[in-house]
Design a protein around this motif. Structure first.
Motif, mmCIF file in Angstrom:
data_model
loop_
_atom_site.group_PDB
_atom_site.id
_atom_site.type_symbol
_atom_site.label_atom_id
_atom_site.label_comp_id
_atom_site.label_asym_id
_atom_site.label_seq_id
_atom_site.Cartn_x
_atom_site.Cartn_y
_atom_site.Cartn_z
ATOM 1 N N GLU A 295 61.453 -31.781 -90.236
ATOM 2 C CA GLU A 295 61.367 -31.761 -88.775
ATOM 3 C C GLU A 295 59.947 -31.421 -88.302
ATOM 4 O OE1 GLU A 295 63.768 -32.813 -86.843
ATOM 5 O OE2 GLU A 295 65.009 -33.154 -88.619
ATOM 6 N N ALA A 296 59.278 -30.505 -88.981
ATOM 7 C CA ALA A 296 57.921 -30.117 -88.573
ATOM 8 C C ALA A 296 56.940 -31.255 -88.766
ATOM 9 C CB ALA A 296 57.471 -28.896 -89.361
ATOM 10 N N SER A 297 56.999 -31.936 -89.906
ATOM 11 C CA SER A 297 56.062 -33.035 -90.155
ATOM 12 C C SER A 297 56.294 -34.187 -89.189
ATOM 13 C CB SER A 297 56.172 -33.514 -91.608
ATOM 14 O OG SER A 297 57.484 -33.961 -91.923
ATOM 15 N N LEU A 298 57.545 -34.472 -88.866
ATOM 16 C CA LEU A 298 57.831 -35.550 -87.911
ATOM 17 C C LEU A 298 57.348 -35.185 -86.507
ATOM 18 C CD1 LEU A 298 61.389 -36.712 -89.051
ATOM 19 C CD2 LEU A 298 59.242 -37.991 -89.228
ATOM 20 N N TRP A 299 57.557 -33.919 -86.109
ATOM 21 C CA TRP A 299 57.097 -33.501 -84.782
ATOM 22 C C TRP A 299 55.574 -33.626 -84.670
ATOM 23 C CZ3 TRP A 299 59.901 -32.103 -80.479
ATOM 24 C CH2 TRP A 299 59.170 -31.596 -79.412
ATOM 25 N N ILE B 225 55.694 -28.552 -78.211
ATOM 26 C CA ILE B 225 55.897 -27.538 -79.245
ATOM 27 C C ILE B 225 57.300 -27.598 -79.838
ATOM 28 C CG2 ILE B 225 56.486 -25.792 -77.488
ATOM 29 C CD1 ILE B 225 55.226 -23.698 -79.411
ATOM 30 N N LEU B 226 57.362 -27.505 -81.146
ATOM 31 C CA LEU B 226 58.606 -27.315 -81.885
ATOM 32 C C LEU B 226 58.639 -25.863 -82.336
ATOM 33 C CD1 LEU B 226 61.163 -28.233 -83.465
ATOM 34 C CD2 LEU B 226 59.613 -28.856 -85.357
ATOM 35 N N VAL B 227 59.671 -25.144 -81.923
ATOM 36 C CA VAL B 227 59.827 -23.729 -82.275
ATOM 37 C C VAL B 227 60.992 -23.619 -83.261
ATOM 38 C CG1 VAL B 227 60.332 -21.422 -81.405
ATOM 39 C CG2 VAL B 227 58.960 -23.003 -80.028
ATOM 40 N N VAL B 228 60.697 -23.145 -84.464
ATOM 41 C CA VAL B 228 61.714 -22.975 -85.508
ATOM 42 C C VAL B 228 61.896 -21.490 -85.757
ATOM 43 C CG1 VAL B 228 62.433 -23.616 -87.839
ATOM 44 C CG2 VAL B 228 60.916 -25.146 -86.534
ATOM 45 N N HIS B 229 63.154 -21.052 -85.845
ATOM 46 C CA HIS B 229 63.405 -19.613 -86.002
ATOM 47 C C HIS B 229 64.728 -19.408 -86.720
ATOM 48 C CE1 HIS B 229 61.563 -15.855 -84.282
ATOM 49 N NE2 HIS B 229 62.632 -15.360 -84.895
ATOM 50 N N GLY B 230 64.764 -18.420 -87.603
ATOM 51 C CA GLY B 230 66.003 -18.075 -88.289
ATOM 52 C C GLY B 230 66.928 -17.265 -87.407
ATOM 53 N N GLU B 231 68.195 -17.631 -87.410
ATOM 54 C CA GLU B 231 69.185 -16.949 -86.580
ATOM 55 C C GLU B 231 69.313 -15.470 -86.945
ATOM 56 O OE1 GLU B 231 73.773 -18.003 -85.394
ATOM 57 O OE2 GLU B 231 73.250 -17.890 -87.528
ATOM 58 N N ALA C 94 47.226 -31.405 -79.485
ATOM 59 C CA ALA C 94 48.181 -32.500 -79.304
ATOM 60 C C ALA C 94 49.616 -32.096 -79.607
ATOM 61 C CB ALA C 94 47.771 -33.686 -80.186
ATOM 62 N N ALA C 95 49.819 -31.165 -80.529
ATOM 63 C CA ALA C 95 51.171 -30.751 -80.911
ATOM 64 C C ALA C 95 51.097 -29.402 -81.609
ATOM 65 C CB ALA C 95 51.815 -31.788 -81.831
ATOM 66 N N VAL C 96 52.181 -28.632 -81.493
ATOM 67 C CA VAL C 96 52.258 -27.304 -82.096
ATOM 68 C C VAL C 96 53.623 -27.140 -82.759
ATOM 69 C CG1 VAL C 96 52.097 -24.812 -81.714
ATOM 70 C CG2 VAL C 96 50.796 -26.375 -80.250
ATOM 71 N N VAL C 97 53.631 -26.525 -83.938
ATOM 72 C CA VAL C 97 54.874 -26.112 -84.594
ATOM 73 C C VAL C 97 54.722 -24.645 -84.973
ATOM 74 C CG1 VAL C 97 56.396 -26.374 -86.589
ATOM 75 C CG2 VAL C 97 55.405 -28.409 -85.508
#
Length: 249
Positions: free
Chosen positions: A226-230, A175-181, A125-128
């Motif tokens: 942000e991850a928990s909300l997504w 999908i929510l993709v989180v990444h450090g700059e 259903a959702a991916v982070v």
């Protein structure tokens, strides 16, 4: 409420911890830790607690060769092996009374690659993901700084089998993709590659100046929120609001 849950993946006995909210039949998030980590990752525990507060169950487990699970890390670690661990966890928990049928996935670094691999072959259903590599090459490159060499040497000894996910990303969605700059282990270009190919809905969150281990407290707070909300939105059938994608640097 927390409880330990043991299960078997292939021939390996694995151990995990299930976080249950008060709500009955709660949707479930399953978390996958990084290459040299385990289910005791503070980031994953904090995400589990945040998901519980939003009415989601959360299962974090030790992959084969890690933490309290069976196997010798250097002998059993591969992307396919860890994907098999995750698939066995999904099957176990799908049949467990008291949990909903909707499942979301979270993965950090190598765990993110595992989630991408599994989400490309079965519906979730959702991916982070956080700092997820699309291929194994960057994990084997020499590190920077005086303390990098020993850690890189261990990574190379553990991750012996190469992997490539570039051709499968189009089958991943929500999908929510989180990444450090400033991630010097997995380049930010991997996050752009995921977001370019994945299906809608999707969002890229780049943490300004962020590193591979998310060491800044402000980034950790932002990520958990942000991850928990997504995951909550995806698992409870609420489509996330459209968000414009940041421009490439």
């Amino acid at each position: 409420m927390e409880m330990d849950v043991d299960f078997t993946a292939d021939r390996f006995k694995l151990r995990g911890t299930l976080h249950l909210p008060k709500d009955p039949s709660a949707p479930l998030v399953i978390g996958c830790h990084g290459l040299l980590s385990d289910r005791g990752s503070p980031k994953q525990i904090a995400l589990a607690e945040a998901c519980n507060a939003l009415g989601l169950a959360f299962f974090r487990f030790d992959h084969r060769g890690c933490g309290e699970s069976a196997g010798r890390l250097e002998a059993v670690t591969s992307l396919e092996g860890r994907a098999s661990d995750l698939l066995h966890a999904i099957r176990l928990l799908e049949s467990r009374p008291g949990l909903g049928k909707q499942i979301g996935l979270f993965g950090s670094s190598m765990g993110g690659a595992v989630c991408l691999r599994v989400a490309s072959e079965r519906e979730v259903a959702a991916v982070v993901t956080f700092a997820a590599p699309v291929r194994s090459l960057p994990l084997k490159r020499p590190g920077r700084g005086p303390d990098a060499a020993p850690e890189r040497s261990r990574v190379a000894s553990v991750l012996r089998e190469a992997f490539e996910l570039g051709g499968t990303l189009g089958r991943v969605r929500n999908i929510l993709v989180v990444h450090g700059e400033a991630d010097d282990v997995v380049p930010l270009s991997h996050a752009h590659e995921i977001i370019d190919q994945a299906g809608e809905p999707k969002r890229l969150l780049v943490q300004k100046g962020g590193d591979h281990i998310m060491s800044a407290a402000t980034h950790q707070t932002e990520f958990i929120r942000e991850a928990s909300l997504w995951l909550s939105n995806g698992l409870q059938h609420v489509r996330p609001s459209p968000i414009s994608r940041p421009r490439r640097a």
